[in-house]
Each structure stands twice: as C-alpha cells, then as structure tokens.
Design an enzyme around this catalytic site. Structure first.
Site, PDB file in Angstrom:
ATOM      1  N   SER A 106       0.638  -1.043   0.022  1.00 55.90           N
ATOM      2  CA  SER A 106       0.129   0.024   0.068  1.00 55.90           C
ATOM      3  C   SER A 106       0.680   1.294   0.031  1.00 55.90           C
ATOM      4  O   SER A 106       0.455   2.206  -0.743  1.00 55.90           O
ATOM      5  CB  SER A 106      -0.840   0.038   1.319  1.00 55.90           C
ATOM      6  OG  SER A 106      -2.143   0.031   0.815  1.00 55.90           O
ATOM      7  N   GLU A 378      -9.507   1.134  -3.469  1.00 52.89           N
ATOM      8  CA  GLU A 378      -9.329   0.963  -5.068  1.00 52.89           C
ATOM      9  C   GLU A 378     -10.616   0.615  -5.715  1.00 52.89           C
ATOM     10  O   GLU A 378     -10.516  -0.087  -6.773  1.00 52.89           O
ATOM     11  CB  GLU A 378      -8.154   0.163  -5.302  1.00 52.89           C
ATOM     12  CG  GLU A 378      -6.756   0.813  -4.637  1.00 52.89           C
ATOM     13  CD  GLU A 378      -6.151   1.905  -5.493  1.00 52.89           C
ATOM     14  OE1 GLU A 378      -6.913   2.545  -6.365  1.00 52.89           O
ATOM     15  OE2 GLU A 378      -5.134   2.465  -4.915  1.00 52.89           O
TER      16      GLU A 378
END
Ligand code: TGC
Ligand code: FAD
Length: 399
Positions: A106, A378
C-alpha cells in the site's frame, strides 16, 4: 504443438510454480523480483507480526528510503529519478511486497501509482521537478486524497471545495481513510472547483491542514491511515495540477494503483498458500501428515489453481500495460478476480492450519484481514462488478 510423450520429457513439476510462469519472465524481471523478495525477507518479515500487533509501522520513513534506493517508488515512471521499469516488473515488485504485508505494498502503491503518477501525468514541468526526485528517493512521502466521509464509491459527489481568492486557491473540506495521510509531506487532494474536479498539491505543513490518524483498525494495521482536514488552506496558483479537469484525473491514477493490486493480492495469497502447504506436510493427525488426507489435498489443489491463474492474469495485464493496450475494464477484471480469490485462498489456508491459523505466528490471518481492506479500497467488489457489467451490457447501473 508439442505435448510431452511421457512425464520424463517434461521439466520437473515445481509446487511453487506449477504452470512454469517463471519461464514467461525475462532475466531482468527475475532480478527485480529477487531483489524485492530478499529485501522483504530481510527488512519486513522478521518484524511484521510485531508491527501488526502493535498497530504501527515504526520505521516507515526508513523503509520508504530503502524502497526508493531500490527504485521501487514510481517504478514504471520515467525521468525525475524514477526507475523506468516495465509494468510487469512493477507488478512483480507489488507481489513480493504484499507477500510480506499489504501495508508495505500500500505504501508503495500510494506513493508511486497515486501521488507520483498524478504529478507525473497531470503536473507541470515545474511541479515534476519540485516533487518527483525526492519522492522517487523516498525522502518525500505523498498521499492521495479522493475519498470523503460521505463520498467513497461515488467520488463525483465530493464536497471538498477549492475557491479562487485573487491568484490563490482556498481549499476547504475533509478526506477520509487516506493511506500515509499523517506522515505525508505532500497531499494530492482532489477538490470541486467552478471548472470541475481538479487536483491540488498541498504541502502538509500548510496552515489549516491537519491529518488526524485513524486508529482501531483491524485490517492494514502496519499501515498509516488518516483523515485529512482542510480548513481554508491557502495555496498559490501553481499548486493546481494543470493538465486535467474532471473525475478522469483521479480515476486515471486509480488504474495504475489497481493494476499493482492485481499482482499484490497474489502475493498475500502465495504467502498463505505456502504456509498451508508447509503445515500440511508436517502437521500430523490420526497418525499421518494432514497433507495426506484427500480433503486437505483438495484444498491445496484448489488454492494452487486460483493462485497461479491469478498470477497468469496479472502477467497478461502487465504485458498489455507495457504494450499500451490495457483498458480500465481489464484492470477491473483483474482487481475483482484476484482480490476476491486471494481472500478465498487465505480463508482456506487458515482452515488447513487449524487453531494455528488464527495466530500471528503464521501470516495467514494477517493477510486475510489485510485483504478485507484491499477488497474495499481502490474500488469495492461491487464497483468493479458494475464497471464490468456496464462494459458487457452497455447499461450503466451505478445510479
Ligand atoms: P463516469 O461518469 O463513469 O466517469 C467520469 C469520467 O472519468 C472517466 N473514467 C475513467 N478514466 C480513467 N480511468 C478510469 N478507470 C475511468 N473511469 C471513468 C470517464 O471516461 C469520464 O471522463 P470524461 O472525460 O468523459 O468526464 O464516473 P462515475 O461518477 O459514474 O463513476 C464511475 C465509478 C463508480 C467507476 C468511479 O467513480 C469509481 O471508480 N469509484 C470507486 C472509487 C475508488 O476506487 N476510490 C479509490 C480511492 S483511492 C484508494 O482507495 C487508495 S487505497 C490505498 C492503496 O492503494 O493502497
Ligand atoms: P461506500 O461507498 O459507502 O460503500 C459501502 C458499500 O456499498 C460497499 O459494499 C459498496 O460496494 C456498496 N455500494 C455503493 N454504491 C453501490 C452501488 N451503486 N451499487 C451497489 N453497491 C454499492 N481513499 C483514498 O482516497 N485514498 C487512500 O489512500 C485510501 N486509503 C485507504 C486505506 C484503507 C485501509 C481503506 C479501508 C480505505 C482507503 N481509502 C482511500 C478509501 C477507499 O477507497 C474507500 O473506502 C472505498 O472507495 C469505498 O468507499 P466507502 O468506504 O465510503 O464505502
């Protein structure tokens, strides 16, 4: 087409690469993969369970600099200190990082595919020169503020607003669930203006900017997640990204980060599968290794199928990205499939480990809980189903 006439004429079966996917990789691809794998084994794996348990990433700046030194930040971007690697190489790096922990992948996704990509793609030459070399080196940390408390899946409704005040901009609003928000030096913030949605580069020491950390997370615990509060933050005219207006700006950045997740999720899955395979070979019940029971073998075989199909899919999408032919709907295809299958693999792996499956002594439960975030951020499962549904039918079912 040549089919081996006997098992002896085929290469040996490798339980870690049953389809021979390594044969599709170039020596450069393998070198990138091995470098990141070694780094993760050395710098992340010995500590990750402890960081996770404590809910912190104490050496975030140090790790970011090391990732920068390896060329892992903004990896497929060119110039400004970026590595200019291929999309496949970037994907392999994401896989190796997420095999250690989704939080580390991430960090790299947000820095490279979101914050740096936004500046590289939509920034002015001056903005690129000012920010990108330091970000590529890991000296400057970026974050990406799109989601708001009341607008997650539907960012078109965002309320964060930028108003012109003379030649300056005044930015007011709130962003939510922002990875690296409270450790960032620069925030890429998307805001509504009279001209449409625009991106702003906000130095985080600007008066009126604050980034309280979000605590009590049961997922991505070795990752910093924050709120961004913008209270009449005054920015000069040149803080706006000049090359894009509209939602296609932030959504264009998401394609790149989502692509990395297609690979990354398979890293978490691989780590869980390997843990289950090792355990199945050594754990004995009823006088024999549990891997000798048909029911356990069925689980291992099914996990291997989805893991390696997922890696093949990621590689296929990587080749398309490198060829410039990758479509956003294809990224949705990969993100939806690979994250969903990765969670399934982790859940099955957990059952193979029995009670040990819930322990932080093994990586499986940590990956499974991390992937709950990856499933949502996302673009949720449902958003990617709707993207594909729209592409298949021509009918928009979002609203
Ligand atoms: P829609 O009307 O379809 O599109 C608006 C404009 O955007 C263009 N567009 C895209 N452009 C590039 N790539 C894409 N994937 C694009 N999708 C749409 C589109 O062509 C149009 O352009 P233009 O020039 O005609 O105006 O937009 P919509 O409001 O109907 O929304 C579509 C939807 C739901 C798919 C979109 O809003 C969406 O993807 N929602 C999910 C939001 C999301 O994913 N947020 C993620 C926040 S960042 C994050 O989670 C980081 S996690 C940390 C980590 O990665 O580790
Ligand atoms: P909502 O949009 O409220 O959705 C709730 C549920 O409703 C979901 O299941 C969703 O699929 C469903 N739903 C919504 N609309 C529909 C529909 N039309 N049809 C069917 N179902 C629907 N954001 C950033 O901008 N930057 C970051 O760095 C960032 N990092 C994150 C880190 C973590 C750890 C997490 C958990 C999130 C992060 N996010 C970030 C936010 C993330 O992108 C959002 O959480 C995500 O987009 C979903 O938004 P939401 O949580 O508001 O859920």
């Amino acid at each position: 087409m040549s089919v081996p006439s006997s098992p002896r004429s085929a290469t040996a079966f490798d339980p870690h690469d049953p389809l021979g996917i390594d044969d599709l990789l170039t020596p450069e691809d393998l070198a990138v993969r091995d470098t990141i794998r070694r780094w993760a084994a050395d710098r992340v794996l010995p500590h990750i369970a402890d960081w996770y348990e404590r809910g912190e990433l104490p050496v975030l700046r140090e790790l970011t600099r090391e990732l920068g030194a390896m060329g892992a930040l903004g990896m497929p971007l060119t110039g400004y200190g970026c590595a200019g690697a291929s999309a496949v190489q970037y994907g392999l790096a994401c896989l190796e990082l997420e095999a250690a922990d989704s939080g580390i992948r991430s960090l790299v996704s947000v820095q490279g595919s979101l914050a740096m990509y936004a500046i590289h793609r939509f920034g002015s030459e001056e903005q690129r020169r000012r920010w990108l070399p330091g970000m590529a080196a890991g000296e400057i940390i970026g974050c990406f503020g799109l989601t708001e408390p009341d607008h997650g899946s539907d960012p078109a409704g965002m309320r964060t607003r930028a108003k012109r005040d003379g030649s300056d901009w005044l930015l007011t609003g709130r962003k939510m669930w922002i990875t690296n928000g409270s450790v960032a030096d620069v925030a890429v913030v998307w805001a509504r203006t009279d001209e449409g949605i625009r991106g702003f580069l906000v130095p985080t020491d600007s008066p009126g900017f604050s980034a309280p950390e979000i605590t009590h997370k049961w997922s991505l615990r070795a990752s910093v997640t924050s709120e961004l509060v913008l209270d009449e933050v005054r920015l000069p005219a040149d803080a706006v990204l000049p090359e894009v207006t509209g939602l296609r700006g932030p959504l264009g950045c998401l394609n790149h980060a989502r692509y990395g997740i297609v690979w990354g999720a398979m890293g978490a899955a691989r780590s869980s599968f390997e843990s289950a395979l090792d355990y199945a070979r050594s754990r004995e019940q009823f006088g024999r290794p549990i891997g000798g029971f048909q029911l356990t073998q069925a689980k291992l075989a099914d996990m291997a199928l989805e893991l390696h199909k997922g890696i093949l899919l990621a590689h296929h999408l990587g080749l398309r990205m490198d060829a410039g032919t990758l479509r956003p709907e294809q990224v949705s295809f990969g993100k939806l499939n690979n994250v969903r299958e990765a969670i399934g693999i982790c859940r099955t792996a957990r059952t193979v480990l029995g009670a040990n499956g819930i322990s932080l002594e093994y990586p499986v439960m940590r990956h499974a809980t991390n992937l709950e975030s990856v499933l949502t951020y996302e673009g949720t499962v449902e958003m990617h189903q709707l993207v594909l549904g729209k592409a298949l039918t021509g009918l928009d079912a979002f609203r």
